[in-house]
Design an enzyme around this catalytic site. Structure first.
Site, PDB file in Angstrom:
ATOM      1  N   SER A 165     -11.107  -0.420  -0.809  1.00  0.00           N
ATOM      2  CA  SER A 165      -9.831  -1.100  -0.610  1.00  0.00           C
ATOM      3  C   SER A 165      -9.701  -2.427  -1.337  1.00  0.00           C
ATOM      4  O   SER A 165      -8.588  -2.870  -1.617  1.00  0.00           O
ATOM      5  CB  SER A 165      -9.597  -1.329   0.889  1.00  0.00           C
ATOM      6  OG  SER A 165     -10.639  -2.124   1.443  1.00  0.00           O
TER       7      SER A 165
ATOM      8  N   ASN B 261       0.816  -1.216   0.000  1.00  0.00           N
ATOM      9  CA  ASN B 261       0.000   0.000   0.000  1.00  0.00           C
ATOM     10  C   ASN B 261       0.854   1.273   0.000  1.00  0.00           C
ATOM     11  O   ASN B 261       0.327   2.375   0.145  1.00  0.00           O
ATOM     12  CB  ASN B 261      -0.930   0.026   1.216  1.00  0.00           C
ATOM     13  CG  ASN B 261      -2.051  -0.988   1.105  1.00  0.00           C
ATOM     14  OD1 ASN B 261      -2.398  -1.420   0.012  1.00  0.00           O
ATOM     15  ND2 ASN B 261      -2.615  -1.380   2.231  1.00  0.00           N
TER      16      ASN B 261
ATOM     17  N   ASP C  14     -14.300   7.582   4.605  1.00  0.00           N
ATOM     18  CA  ASP C  14     -13.010   6.970   4.925  1.00  0.00           C
ATOM     19  C   ASP C  14     -12.145   7.076   3.672  1.00  0.00           C
ATOM     20  O   ASP C  14     -12.384   6.379   2.688  1.00  0.00           O
ATOM     21  CB  ASP C  14     -13.223   5.508   5.329  1.00  0.00           C
ATOM     22  CG  ASP C  14     -11.914   4.751   5.512  1.00  0.00           C
ATOM     23  OD1 ASP C  14     -10.838   5.378   5.473  1.00  0.00           O
ATOM     24  OD2 ASP C  14     -11.960   3.515   5.678  1.00  0.00           O
TER      25      ASP C  14
ATOM     26  N   LYS D 122      -0.879   4.219   4.413  1.00  0.00           N
ATOM     27  CA  LYS D 122      -0.965   3.811   3.012  1.00  0.00           C
ATOM     28  C   LYS D 122       0.037   4.661   2.209  1.00  0.00           C
ATOM     29  O   LYS D 122       1.227   4.493   2.354  1.00  0.00           O
ATOM     30  CB  LYS D 122      -2.394   3.973   2.494  1.00  0.00           C
ATOM     31  CG  LYS D 122      -3.456   3.307   3.375  1.00  0.00           C
ATOM     32  CD  LYS D 122      -3.302   1.822   3.456  1.00  0.00           C
ATOM     33  CE  LYS D 122      -4.474   1.119   4.139  1.00  0.00           C
ATOM     34  NZ  LYS D 122      -4.739   1.508   5.533  1.00  0.00           N
TER      35      LYS D 122
ATOM     36  N   HIS E 267     -15.221  -0.868   4.673  1.00  0.00           N
ATOM     37  CA  HIS E 267     -14.210  -1.591   5.441  1.00  0.00           C
ATOM     38  C   HIS E 267     -14.797  -2.187   6.719  1.00  0.00           C
ATOM     39  O   HIS E 267     -15.760  -1.667   7.291  1.00  0.00           O
ATOM     40  CB  HIS E 267     -13.063  -0.623   5.799  1.00  0.00           C
ATOM     41  CG  HIS E 267     -11.859  -1.309   6.347  1.00  0.00           C
ATOM     42  ND1 HIS E 267     -11.635  -1.453   7.696  1.00  0.00           N
ATOM     43  CD2 HIS E 267     -10.788  -1.886   5.730  1.00  0.00           C
ATOM     44  CE1 HIS E 267     -10.492  -2.080   7.890  1.00  0.00           C
ATOM     45  NE2 HIS E 267      -9.961  -2.354   6.715  1.00  0.00           N
TER      46      HIS E 267
ATOM     47  N   GLU F 240     -16.421   4.824   1.458  1.00  0.00           N
ATOM     48  CA  GLU F 240     -14.977   4.983   1.303  1.00  0.00           C
ATOM     49  C   GLU F 240     -14.722   5.848   0.074  1.00  0.00           C
ATOM     50  O   GLU F 240     -15.513   5.834  -0.876  1.00  0.00           O
ATOM     51  CB  GLU F 240     -14.302   3.623   1.128  1.00  0.00           C
ATOM     52  CG  GLU F 240     -14.449   2.701   2.322  1.00  0.00           C
ATOM     53  CD  GLU F 240     -13.657   1.415   2.174  1.00  0.00           C
ATOM     54  OE1 GLU F 240     -12.539   1.453   1.613  1.00  0.00           O
ATOM     55  OE2 GLU F 240     -14.143   0.365   2.613  1.00  0.00           O
TER      56      GLU F 240
ATOM     57  N   HIS G  62      -7.452   5.066   1.160  1.00  0.00           N
ATOM     58  CA  HIS G  62      -6.735   4.660  -0.050  1.00  0.00           C
ATOM     59  C   HIS G  62      -6.711   5.746  -1.120  1.00  0.00           C
ATOM     60  O   HIS G  62      -6.176   5.524  -2.212  1.00  0.00           O
ATOM     61  CB  HIS G  62      -7.338   3.375  -0.606  1.00  0.00           C
ATOM     62  CG  HIS G  62      -7.100   2.191   0.274  1.00  0.00           C
ATOM     63  ND1 HIS G  62      -5.959   1.419   0.206  1.00  0.00           N
ATOM     64  CD2 HIS G  62      -7.845   1.680   1.279  1.00  0.00           C
ATOM     65  CE1 HIS G  62      -6.018   0.475   1.127  1.00  0.00           C
ATOM     66  NE2 HIS G  62      -7.147   0.606   1.782  1.00  0.00           N
TER      67      HIS G  62
END
Length: 379
Positions: free
Chosen positions: A176, A46, A201, A233, A130, A172, A204
């Site tokens: 992810s 990541n 969130d 990340k 997540h 998100e 990423h």
């Protein structure tokens, strides 16, 4: 005999090809990884910008915060870093957490912390959110409602049906396991229409998306009411921050048990995160290289008829359905010197086990050509 179910459960996991185990990494970076004395091309990191290879001055901050933030653990370095994040991302206040999981789950538990929330409050979550967000919602007192992945029609119907006074939509920024992005403009419109809050969130996306790498929110004028960014990340550090209004953060200081009763984030790690944040802001060349590498990977896969999920981010999944299939291909790729992740249920839905390929700025064109050639042989 007591606790016999432990071994029985482990045996079942093994039979289903779902047993997890740790692999000890001897050395590694965003391009290469060394395991058991063998070096592989690393497509499981990541560290999207390749910022993890750095040496810090470890004498510039204390190793321990010595107590929780509400006792004596909140130091000047914490306050300065929170202020920097607020200034960059456009928020009034912030809290630092040692992990993104704790930040996500504890926000929801604290926001809906009493029995009255069951009638007046509802959480609306994307089904692919997540585990930390799912767990937080399940442990809260609010009604938990999930909508189909990125399906704004389904979310709209759920919102319209709800009689809750306080509605929180959660998504998100970049998912992810699928690598696709949330339809933020539509989420903002629905939140406004239904007098709801939006929580994002952005683990990423932070560091990768936006002109300065400030994530999903830098691509849009509107901002979510609650933003979570993580440092482990693209920033290649550790920890997370929750950003919001002063009222929200003051409320968290009263009711967020994870924050109140945990030792504050180590000043050493805050110092490292601060250093890495400034590197991230300047990493324009790395973000450009990352975009080039992603395009190359997708073009090569298309030419080789390799079915990759629709994603324009570092996360490029290849779904192989069964856990047995994905483990078999992963093993063959490792024999060819390529290391990547085999993701199986329950992390992803049943029959969607996948190779989770992550492209980074550190990869060279020859690495990506090699990966796609090996995928073409093994798939």
């Amino acid at each position: 005999m007591a606790f016999e179910y432990l071994q029985e459960s482990l045996n079942t996991r093994k039979q289903q090809a779902l047993f997890r185990h740790r692999v000890c990494v001897q050395n590694g970076n965003a391009r290469f990884i060394e395991i058991a004395g063998k070096t592989y091309l690393n497509f499981a990191s990541n560290d999207y910008l390749g910022l993890a290879d750095t040496q810090l001055d470890m004498q510039s901050a204390a190793t321990g915060s010595t107590s929780s933030a509400l006792v004596t653990g909140y130091q000047a370095i914490h306050r300065q870093f929170e202020a920097r994040l607020c200034n960059l991302l456009g928020y009034q206040s912030a809290l630092l957490f040692s992990t993104g999981f704790s930040a996500n789950s504890s926000i929801l538990k604290a926001l809906f912390n009493d029995a009255s929330s069951a009638k007046s409050c509802a959480i609306f979550q994307d089904k692919l959110n997540h585990a930390s967000l799912i767990d937080g919602a399940l442990q809260s007192s609010a009604k938990h409602i999930r909508f189909n992945h990125n399906d704004m029609g389904h979310l709209r119907a759920r919102l319209e049906k709800s009689a809750a006074v306080n509605k929180l939509i959660i998504s998100e920024g970049v998912f992810s396991m699928d690598g696709d992005s949330a339809p933020l403009e539509q989420l903002y419109n629905l939140k406004k229409q239904h007098d709801a809050w939006l929580m994002l969130d952005d683990a990423h996306a932070f560091g990768v998306l936006g002109k300065d790498g400030l994530g999903s929110c830098q691509l849009h004028q509107n901002k979510p009411d609650i933003l979570v960014v993580t440092f482990g990340k693209a920033m290649a550090s550790q920890g997370a921050a929750v950003l919001g209004s002063k009222t929200l953060i003051d409320y968290m200081l009263q009711y967020n048990r994870d924050y109140i009763y945990s030792t504050a984030m180590s000043p050493l790690m805050v110092n490292a995160a601060s250093f890495q944040l400034e590197r991230l802001l300047k990493a324009h060349d790395q973000r450009a290289q990352l975009r080039t590498n992603i395009v190359l990977f997708k073009q090569l896969c298309d030419a080789a008829n390799i079915a990759v999920m629709p994603s324009n981010t570092s996360i490029q999944p290849v779904v192989l359905a069964s856990a047995e299939n994905v483990l078999q291909v992963q093993s063959k790729l490792q024999q060819s010197g390529i290391w990547l992740s085999a993701i199986r249920p329950p992390t992803v839905p049943a029959n969607t086990a996948r190779l989770r390929i992550t492209i980074t700025a550190a990869h060279q064109a020859q690495d990506i050509h090699n990966l796609v050639q090996q995928l073409e042989v093994q798939l």
